[in-house]
Design an enzyme around this catalytic site. Sequence first.
Site, short mmCIF file in Angstrom:
data_model
loop_
_atom_site.label_atom_id
_atom_site.label_comp_id
_atom_site.label_asym_id
_atom_site.label_seq_id
_atom_site.Cartn_x
_atom_site.Cartn_y
_atom_site.Cartn_z
N GLY A 135 -0.53 6.69 13.78
CA GLY A 135 -1.31 7.67 13.05
C GLY A 135 -0.77 9.08 13.25
O GLY A 135 0.18 9.29 14.02
N HIS A 149 5.96 -6.56 -23.94
CA HIS A 149 6.36 -7.89 -23.49
C HIS A 149 7.87 -8.03 -23.55
O HIS A 149 8.46 -7.64 -24.55
CB HIS A 149 5.73 -8.96 -24.38
CG HIS A 149 6.23 -10.34 -24.05
ND1 HIS A 149 5.75 -11.06 -22.98
CD2 HIS A 149 7.19 -11.11 -24.64
CE1 HIS A 149 6.38 -12.22 -22.92
NE2 HIS A 149 7.27 -12.28 -23.91
#
Length: 476
Positions: A282, A455
Amino acid sequence: MAKEFDVVVIGAGPGGYIAAIRAAQLGMSVACVEKWKNPKGELALGGTCLNVGCIPSKALLASSEEFEKIGHHAKDHGISVSDVKIDIAKMLARKDGIVTKMTKGIEFLFRKNKITWLKGHGKLVATNDSGYQIDVTGDDASESVTAKHIIIATGSKARHLPGVPVDNKIVADNEGALNFDTVPKKLGVIGAGVIGLELGSVWRRVGSEVTVLEAMPTFLGAADESIAKEAGKLLAKQGLNIHVGVNISKVTTDKNGVTLAYTDKDGKDQTLVVDRLIVSVGRVPNTDDLGLGNLGLAVDERGFIPVDDHCRTKLPNVYAIGDVVRGPMLAHKAEDEGVMVAEVIAGQKPHIDYNCIPWVIYTAPEIAWVGKTEQQLKAEGRAYKAGQFPFMANGRALGMAASDGFVKVLADAATDEILGVHIIGLNASDLIAEAVVAMEFKAASEDIGRICHPHPSLSEVMREAALGVEKRSLNM
Ligand code: FAD
Ligand code: NAI
């Protein structure tokens, strides 16, 4: 007489430099104080993100992914390669070149927008008749300037563990882990968070045997549980050894490397010996010697500067943004706060919907999400429907040898409003943008389902997952 500016920004990371540019666009006189020095000892703009964060880590992720693809996956396409080698010095030089290009780019943007770069450490000193006094201490010279408005954007630094000194050679935080000059044979990582997974992946791909030790009993706790589970499975298959629920008791370093003593999730004593160690547990907000107390400002119990929804501190005309305030420590969150504050100062009425800030983890496959997870919706008692679609059933993904993962769309059971979208798959970082737009516009899952998607493309998986909310995916 001290120079006067409408706005003085302290820190030129993605929060600060973007705030400075937006304030300049809005016609204000702007200065930005920055003290960062790169390894050559040159002052540099860009903060953590450009110098030792987002940009260099993604450069190494890309290089190491190419190496892995060529070495291990080219044969799937019928391509024979032999004797694949990686030159680590060149990989690092490429990364450094990208960092230089980007940080120099900000210098250009500062010149273009007539932003004054005050080179050195900025400190809040006092209020005066025209606003606030800020002292800037540089290597060669120091000066005092006056600001009508202050934007504190001092960012964050790596959290270190007591008793585990970081030398950035053998024991490294993000800075050292981006610069290992050789591939460690065995690499230990403390913390299976974002840095642990990304940089652990980089060094595994180029040949390290990587062991990640995580204190929490679960893996990727902030992600949707199904995504975390899938990620755990895929990363383990790639060879990243992740141990959760560990308790590290002692870390010792000698000339042979690093020895970690820990108990595993079953409480059994274990020892891990590695050549190098990354500590990624962190980050903490950066307010060192900033002079907050001189203006009567204090930090909260976690070290953050308290601010409201518009990043206002309790002092008039003093704002704080980015990693130094609450919220996710993400570059795009810092940037958006920078824009918002500049616009607030200009009298506009901007707003950030913190629920619509996306997260991305740049493992392979990538992980990305926006909005609520299933576990959060359950905890809130909100009725929702879920639609899920795998990349395995998408022709483009198969063609690209990227059939791992899925998209999951969560929508309100009554209104169909999209509440969260979770992706694990190739290019999740780009695919998630559609979900962010949809959520910002309060779209329904049906909206995505009705919109024409190209597509073949990976984006069809998003549409199919949205259709899946009403159990009407077409290709499954
Ligand atoms: P910072 O970028 O930390 O900048 C703060 C600046 O302030 C620094 O340049 C510092 O020198 C300067 N400063 C501090 N105090 C003073 C002072 N008193 N006077 C003058 N200057 C001062 N986020 C993402 O969104 N995507 C990613 O892919 C990503 N990858 C990351 C990878 C790594 C390895 C790390 C460490 C972080 C990553 N992050 C990522 C997080 C991201 O870097 C931070 O959220 C972001 O940099 C925060 O921006 P900031 O402007 O608040 O602060
Ligand atoms: P993190 O908060 O993501 O993960 C730290 C991990 O260390 C947690 O899982 C925590 O449980 C674990 N941990 C803490 N103490 C421990 C201990 N003593 N022993 C074992 N495990 C321990 O922090 P990380 O990875 O250091 O990254 C810091 C921040 O930088 C991130 O939270 C993120 O905001 C930002 N970042 C973002 C990236 C992105 O957007 N792709 C990439 C890298 C960093």
